[in-house]
Design a protein around this motif. Sequence first.
Motif, PDB file in Angstrom:
ATOM      1  N   VAL A 308       0.850  -1.196   0.000  1.00 17.70           N
ATOM      2  CA  VAL A 308       0.000   0.000   0.000  1.00 17.70           C
ATOM      3  C   VAL A 308       0.889   1.250   0.000  1.00 17.70           C
ATOM      4  CG1 VAL A 308      -0.219   0.076   2.531  1.00 17.70           C
ATOM      5  CG2 VAL A 308      -1.974   1.128   1.112  1.00 17.70           C
ATOM      6  N   PRO A 309       0.602   2.239  -0.864  1.00 19.80           N
ATOM      7  CA  PRO A 309       1.424   3.461  -0.891  1.00 19.80           C
ATOM      8  C   PRO A 309       1.326   4.212   0.431  1.00 19.80           C
ATOM      9  CG  PRO A 309      -0.001   3.318  -2.832  1.00 19.80           C
ATOM     10  CD  PRO A 309      -0.463   2.260  -1.876  1.00 19.80           C
ATOM     11  N   ILE A 310       2.440   4.792   0.850  1.00 19.47           N
ATOM     12  CA  ILE A 310       2.433   5.524   2.124  1.00 19.47           C
ATOM     13  C   ILE A 310       2.005   6.979   1.937  1.00 19.47           C
ATOM     14  CG2 ILE A 310       4.175   4.086   3.266  1.00 19.47           C
ATOM     15  CD1 ILE A 310       6.215   6.323   2.590  1.00 19.47           C
ATOM     16  N   VAL A 311       1.943   7.411   0.671  1.00 17.53           N
ATOM     17  CA  VAL A 311       1.603   8.805   0.388  1.00 17.53           C
ATOM     18  C   VAL A 311       0.491   8.850  -0.651  1.00 17.53           C
ATOM     19  CG1 VAL A 311       2.492  11.049  -0.335  1.00 17.53           C
ATOM     20  CG2 VAL A 311       4.038   9.404   0.737  1.00 17.53           C
ATOM     21  N   ASP A 312      -0.497   9.677  -0.412  1.00 18.94           N
ATOM     22  CA  ASP A 312      -1.535   9.918  -1.413  1.00 18.94           C
ATOM     23  C   ASP A 312      -1.112  11.111  -2.259  1.00 18.94           C
ATOM     24  OD1 ASP A 312      -3.579   8.024  -1.125  1.00 18.94           O
ATOM     25  OD2 ASP A 312      -4.259   8.979   0.726  1.00 18.94           O
ATOM     26  N   ALA A 313      -0.543  10.845  -3.427  1.00 22.15           N
ATOM     27  CA  ALA A 313      -0.168  11.938  -4.331  1.00 22.15           C
ATOM     28  C   ALA A 313      -1.111  11.914  -5.523  1.00 22.15           C
ATOM     29  CB  ALA A 313       1.272  11.768  -4.789  1.00 22.15           C
ATOM     30  N   GLU A 314      -1.564  13.091  -5.911  1.00 23.44           N
ATOM     31  CA  GLU A 314      -2.486  13.160  -7.043  1.00 23.44           C
ATOM     32  C   GLU A 314      -1.755  12.702  -8.300  1.00 23.44           C
ATOM     33  OE1 GLU A 314      -5.088  16.492  -9.458  1.00 23.44           O
ATOM     34  OE2 GLU A 314      -4.488  16.916  -7.390  1.00 23.44           O
ATOM     35  N   GLU A 315      -2.352  11.773  -9.018  1.00 22.14           N
ATOM     36  CA  GLU A 315      -1.720  11.229 -10.220  1.00 22.14           C
ATOM     37  C   GLU A 315      -1.740  12.270 -11.335  1.00 22.14           C
ATOM     38  OE1 GLU A 315       0.580   9.287 -12.018  1.00 22.14           O
ATOM     39  OE2 GLU A 315      -0.256   7.754 -10.696  1.00 22.14           O
ATOM     40  N   SER A 316      -0.567  12.583 -11.863  1.00 21.37           N
ATOM     41  CA  SER A 316      -0.469  13.574 -12.942  1.00 21.37           C
ATOM     42  C   SER A 316      -0.900  12.960 -14.268  1.00 21.37           C
ATOM     43  CB  SER A 316       0.977  14.069 -13.075  1.00 21.37           C
ATOM     44  OG  SER A 316       1.444  14.567 -11.843  1.00 21.37           O
ATOM     45  N   HIS A 317      -1.466  13.787 -15.131  1.00 19.43           N
ATOM     46  CA  HIS A 317      -1.761  13.379 -16.516  1.00 19.43           C
ATOM     47  C   HIS A 317      -0.630  13.936 -17.379  1.00 19.43           C
ATOM     48  CE1 HIS A 317      -4.163  12.465 -20.124  1.00 19.43           C
ATOM     49  NE2 HIS A 317      -3.650  13.594 -20.595  1.00 19.43           N
ATOM     50  N   ILE A 318       0.178  13.050 -17.946  1.00 15.59           N
ATOM     51  CA  ILE A 318       1.361  13.483 -18.694  1.00 15.59           C
ATOM     52  C   ILE A 318       1.200  13.089 -20.163  1.00 15.59           C
ATOM     53  CG2 ILE A 318       3.888  13.320 -18.857  1.00 15.59           C
ATOM     54  CD1 ILE A 318       3.822  12.331 -15.886  1.00 15.59           C
ATOM     55  N   GLU A 319       1.104  14.081 -21.020  1.00 12.19           N
ATOM     56  CA  GLU A 319       1.039  13.802 -22.462  1.00 12.19           C
ATOM     57  C   GLU A 319       2.351  13.137 -22.907  1.00 12.19           C
ATOM     58  OE1 GLU A 319      -1.440  14.050 -24.567  1.00 12.19           O
ATOM     59  OE2 GLU A 319      -2.820  14.917 -23.080  1.00 12.19           O
ATOM     60  N   TYR A 320       2.278  12.344 -23.953  1.00 14.35           N
ATOM     61  CA  TYR A 320       3.454  11.588 -24.402  1.00 14.35           C
ATOM     62  C   TYR A 320       4.627  12.507 -24.745  1.00 14.35           C
ATOM     63  CZ  TYR A 320       6.512   8.644 -27.237  1.00 14.35           C
ATOM     64  OH  TYR A 320       7.605   7.974 -27.734  1.00 14.35           O
ATOM     65  N   GLU A 321       4.339  13.614 -25.434  1.00 14.61           N
ATOM     66  CA  GLU A 321       5.417  14.555 -25.800  1.00 14.61           C
ATOM     67  C   GLU A 321       6.094  15.108 -24.552  1.00 14.61           C
ATOM     68  OE1 GLU A 321       3.066  13.931 -29.364  1.00 14.61           O
ATOM     69  OE2 GLU A 321       2.487  14.363 -27.265  1.00 14.61           O
TER      70      GLU A 321
END
Length: 599
Positions: A308-321
């Motif tokens: 289980v992750p120890i930190v709740d970090a908001e998942e970024s949306h990263i475009e391929y470029e």
Amino acid sequence: MSEVQKLKTRDQVDSKYKWNVEKIYINSSVWEKDFEILKAKVPNMQKFSGKLGTPEELLSFLESNVEIERLLDKLLVYAHLRGDEDTGKAEFQVLKNKIDAYSAEVSSATAFFIPELLSLPERAVDEAIIKLPKLKLYEFYLADIISQKEHTLSAEGEKLLASVSDCLSAPGNIFGMLTNADMTFPCIKDEKGNEIELTEGNYSNFIKSKDRRVRKDAFETLFSTYKGFSNTLTASLTSSIKNFIFNAKTRNYSCALESSLDPNNIPVEVYDNVVDTINNNLSSLHKYVSIKKKLLGLDEIHMYDLYVPIVDAEESHIEYEDAVKIALEGIKPLGKEYLDIFKEGINEGWVDVFQNKGKRSGAYSWGCFDTMPYVLLNYNYQLNDVSTLVHEMGHSIHSYYSRKTQPYIYSGYELFCAEVASITNECLLIDYQIKNESDKKKKLFLINQQLEGIRTTVFRQCMFAEFEKLIHEKIEQGNPLSPEDLCKIYHDLNVKYFGPDMVVDAGIDMEWSRIPHFYNDFYVYQYTTGFAAANSFSKMIVEEGASAVERYIGFLKSGGSDYPISILKKAGVDMSSPKPLVDTIKRFDELLAMLEKEI
């Protein structure tokens, strides 16, 4: 964003995101022409049988064999890449089946080579090289074959072993059929209370759930199901080990471990050194468990709490470029030449980027001497996808350098070296990300991500390696192993590795039974050595700069021109010493200190 993630058909994907496979063959009919050429050439190889004693015939065989192998590789790569980009397209599945089946014909046509070479008088090959200098190119290749002479059987013996290879691989096949096809798991309730059938696929998501009840249910359900098959799974694993021991004895090795390592000229001491070094530094893993327990706010930490992750970090949306830009920044310490090759790969069609309907899942790097080093991705806009990109490009640039620098016969590289190039890129990337992340939560997330990488790749795989060694030795000593024996050995290792804070749940005792790598003997330790070597390279590259980069590029250019330990040693990483592993554990300790400082 939902529109971006909608699964497209292959023809709906923009060509700039597809690999340029047409550079190998413009279409299947051109492929078929080369396939016919291959089929015409292969039967001619038999004319060399019985004639390898003359330098001219030996050279002619080797050159003809290279010509055939190169053509076979090219046909294989095209058919498989095409098959993987759309598994539903029958045209390419037919090509795959054709060339896969014909590969066996090629092997059969040249099967006389090694037994005949080994039957030549002592020093015959050395004398042939003196008489015909063109043979000098093949000196290491031939010497490597001859070095295995005492472990190679007569032509009849080799033929006999080959004829029973299907039988000897049966335990692994039985394991695969049982665990992939026949075993089913009960339903569990997800975070919202919905009844969901547990599978091997969704288990990895459930075990990371923030809801402790969900991950505990998943853990207990999975392993209790495996326990219900403990007798069968014990029989399949111990039979596999007995088969491997049989092969080792038949080939005149002192033990199974030696027979696994010796073909790559890796001393048994290297394996022992890995296990001993990790055992001497388990206090670092114990400390990690203790910190994780504290960060998760648990009175007791159980095996099902590990992922289980120890930190709740908001998942970024990263475009391929943007992923490409992040990747290039991360691996910047490798210098302009390396970055230019990376950019060339992106721009020239090495990479098949996005998912499409029917596309094979996962990621890989593949190609051959006469193609680009292609990369299959299923890019999903997440941070982990950036890491996957640099990992697979690490493999591809390794292949690019080795194929540009080495002749065909030395252009490949052994597994012991293969993961080093990919993980070096990962280490450089995450080091860059940690140093440059200003958001506290995201930084903690990245630190924990690398800690988990070391825990699972270095410590956990070493525990697997130690388990393998122990059970092989017991069977070699004539001790039969029951399900209870295997479970006790595995339980005790978990107690030792995870330390006093960990509650070692009974369920984990069955984990040995779901590890497919145990059917490929003494394979897993190379994950540990590969990570350690990569960590050493990335550390040297960051700290020393140009001189370390030059040595590292020299490693990438070496291909298979020498044995793995020697190639790494020339580049400054001595895997016969504890130092690379000790340095990896130091990095683990540094990350732990960062984690404590940030919370």
